[in-house]
Design a protein around this motif. Sequence first.
Motif, short mmCIF file in Angstrom:
data_model
loop_
_atom_site.label_atom_id
_atom_site.label_comp_id
_atom_site.label_asym_id
_atom_site.label_seq_id
_atom_site.Cartn_x
_atom_site.Cartn_y
_atom_site.Cartn_z
N THR A 1 26.71 -15.82 10.21
CA THR A 1 27.19 -16.51 9.00
C THR A 1 28.11 -17.64 9.43
O THR A 1 29.19 -17.38 10.00
N TRP A 2 27.69 -18.87 9.19
CA TRP A 2 28.43 -20.03 9.67
C TRP A 2 29.43 -20.52 8.63
O TRP A 2 29.14 -20.58 7.43
N ASN A 3 30.61 -20.86 9.11
CA ASN A 3 31.62 -21.49 8.25
C ASN A 3 31.34 -22.99 8.24
O ASN A 3 31.61 -23.70 9.22
N GLN A 4 30.80 -23.48 7.12
CA GLN A 4 30.40 -24.88 7.05
C GLN A 4 31.47 -25.79 6.44
O GLN A 4 31.22 -26.98 6.21
N ALA A 5 32.66 -25.24 6.22
CA ALA A 5 33.73 -26.04 5.60
C ALA A 5 34.04 -27.32 6.36
O ALA A 5 34.28 -28.37 5.75
N PRO A 6 34.06 -27.32 7.71
CA PRO A 6 34.38 -28.56 8.42
C PRO A 6 33.27 -29.61 8.37
O PRO A 6 33.48 -30.76 8.75
N LEU A 7 32.07 -29.22 7.92
CA LEU A 7 30.91 -30.11 8.01
C LEU A 7 30.88 -31.08 6.84
O LEU A 7 30.97 -30.69 5.68
N ASN A 8 30.75 -32.37 7.14
CA ASN A 8 30.60 -33.41 6.12
C ASN A 8 29.29 -34.14 6.39
O ASN A 8 29.18 -34.94 7.32
N LEU A 9 28.28 -33.83 5.59
CA LEU A 9 26.96 -34.40 5.80
C LEU A 9 26.89 -35.89 5.47
O LEU A 9 25.87 -36.53 5.74
N TYR A 10 27.96 -36.44 4.87
CA TYR A 10 27.95 -37.85 4.47
C TYR A 10 28.78 -38.73 5.40
O TYR A 10 28.94 -39.91 5.14
N ARG B 1 29.29 -39.66 9.53
CA ARG B 1 28.74 -39.52 10.89
C ARG B 1 29.77 -38.91 11.83
O ARG B 1 30.99 -39.05 11.65
N GLY B 2 29.27 -38.20 12.84
CA GLY B 2 30.16 -37.60 13.84
C GLY B 2 29.69 -36.23 14.26
O GLY B 2 28.65 -35.73 13.82
N SER B 3 30.46 -35.62 15.15
CA SER B 3 30.16 -34.26 15.64
C SER B 3 31.09 -33.27 14.97
O SER B 3 32.31 -33.51 14.87
N TYR B 4 30.53 -32.16 14.55
CA TYR B 4 31.29 -31.13 13.86
C TYR B 4 31.05 -29.80 14.57
O TYR B 4 29.92 -29.47 14.92
N PHE B 5 32.12 -29.05 14.79
CA PHE B 5 32.04 -27.76 15.46
C PHE B 5 32.26 -26.66 14.44
O PHE B 5 33.31 -26.59 13.79
N LEU B 6 31.22 -25.82 14.31
CA LEU B 6 31.27 -24.74 13.35
C LEU B 6 31.46 -23.42 14.08
O LEU B 6 30.99 -23.24 15.20
N LEU C 1 28.93 -23.64 17.13
CA LEU C 1 27.77 -24.52 17.04
C LEU C 1 28.25 -25.95 16.83
O LEU C 1 29.11 -26.22 15.99
N GLU C 2 27.72 -26.87 17.62
CA GLU C 2 28.04 -28.28 17.43
C GLU C 2 26.90 -28.92 16.62
O GLU C 2 25.74 -28.83 16.99
N VAL C 3 27.30 -29.57 15.51
CA VAL C 3 26.34 -30.23 14.63
C VAL C 3 26.62 -31.73 14.65
O VAL C 3 27.76 -32.16 14.42
N GLY C 4 25.62 -32.50 14.94
CA GLY C 4 25.76 -33.95 14.93
C GLY C 4 25.18 -34.54 13.65
O GLY C 4 24.03 -34.29 13.30
N VAL C 5 26.02 -35.31 12.93
CA VAL C 5 25.58 -35.98 11.70
C VAL C 5 25.36 -37.46 12.02
O VAL C 5 26.26 -38.14 12.51
N LEU C 6 24.15 -37.93 11.77
CA LEU C 6 23.81 -39.31 12.05
C LEU C 6 24.33 -40.25 10.97
O LEU C 6 24.64 -39.83 9.84
#
Length: 238
Positions: free
Chosen positions: A7-16, A18-23, A43-48
Amino acid sequence: MLTLTVTWNQAPLNLYKRGSYFLTGTVTLPSGILNPENLNSTLEVGVLAKPAPQDVILSNNDFDPDPKNYFQVIGNFTVIDPIDKEHTITLVPGAGDNQYFEVKEDILFWSSAEEVSGKTQFTVVIRVTDRDGNVIEKSFTINRGRTDITELEIFNSFTPNGDGINDTWGVPDLRYFRGVRVQVFDRNGERLFYTEDADTRWDGTYKGKEMPVSTYFWVVEVIETGNVRRGILTILKN
């Protein structure tokens, strides 16, 4: 091979933006498997980068001035952006005629007590910024209407009795014309009042003396258009 649910905590993630987000994620362990060190998944998520907004439109660009109201709604801005629905809309500082306007909650307002005599068209320059930092700018022409002098409402009486109601006489709508003269004469042709400032009003006195209940004559001139109007003015005292 053991497959576990995370179960990932997606609070730090901003899909709008750009940048790298660590969940971080919490692993759901089956019965019999322990996690004594309370290890979490990462998990590192990259938003283009997203495309910039396509356009910004204004619902209305015409307005009629009101000399008693210096804060008038003109129209609403709508940003054309198929990806992002949140934007910041501002006036570009120092651009065009932006000093006479204001943007609040995506609404454009006339926001100035200055009459800007003789000017009927203004240019506003708008800046739109999306959540990814993309910026577009666009200019709009704003048309300010004004009533022709031949159709201006000019009152034919006033009551300078000091009650604070209708105590003075003037033609405030002339403030939108460049070069005006307002004069009042008595029956003998003596000029009792003269001004070139449309916001200056006659209080019914001449050389410090109150004028009696009677009929007087006014002349209004607009140098910009060459128009002249004449009429009758009555002083009443209740």
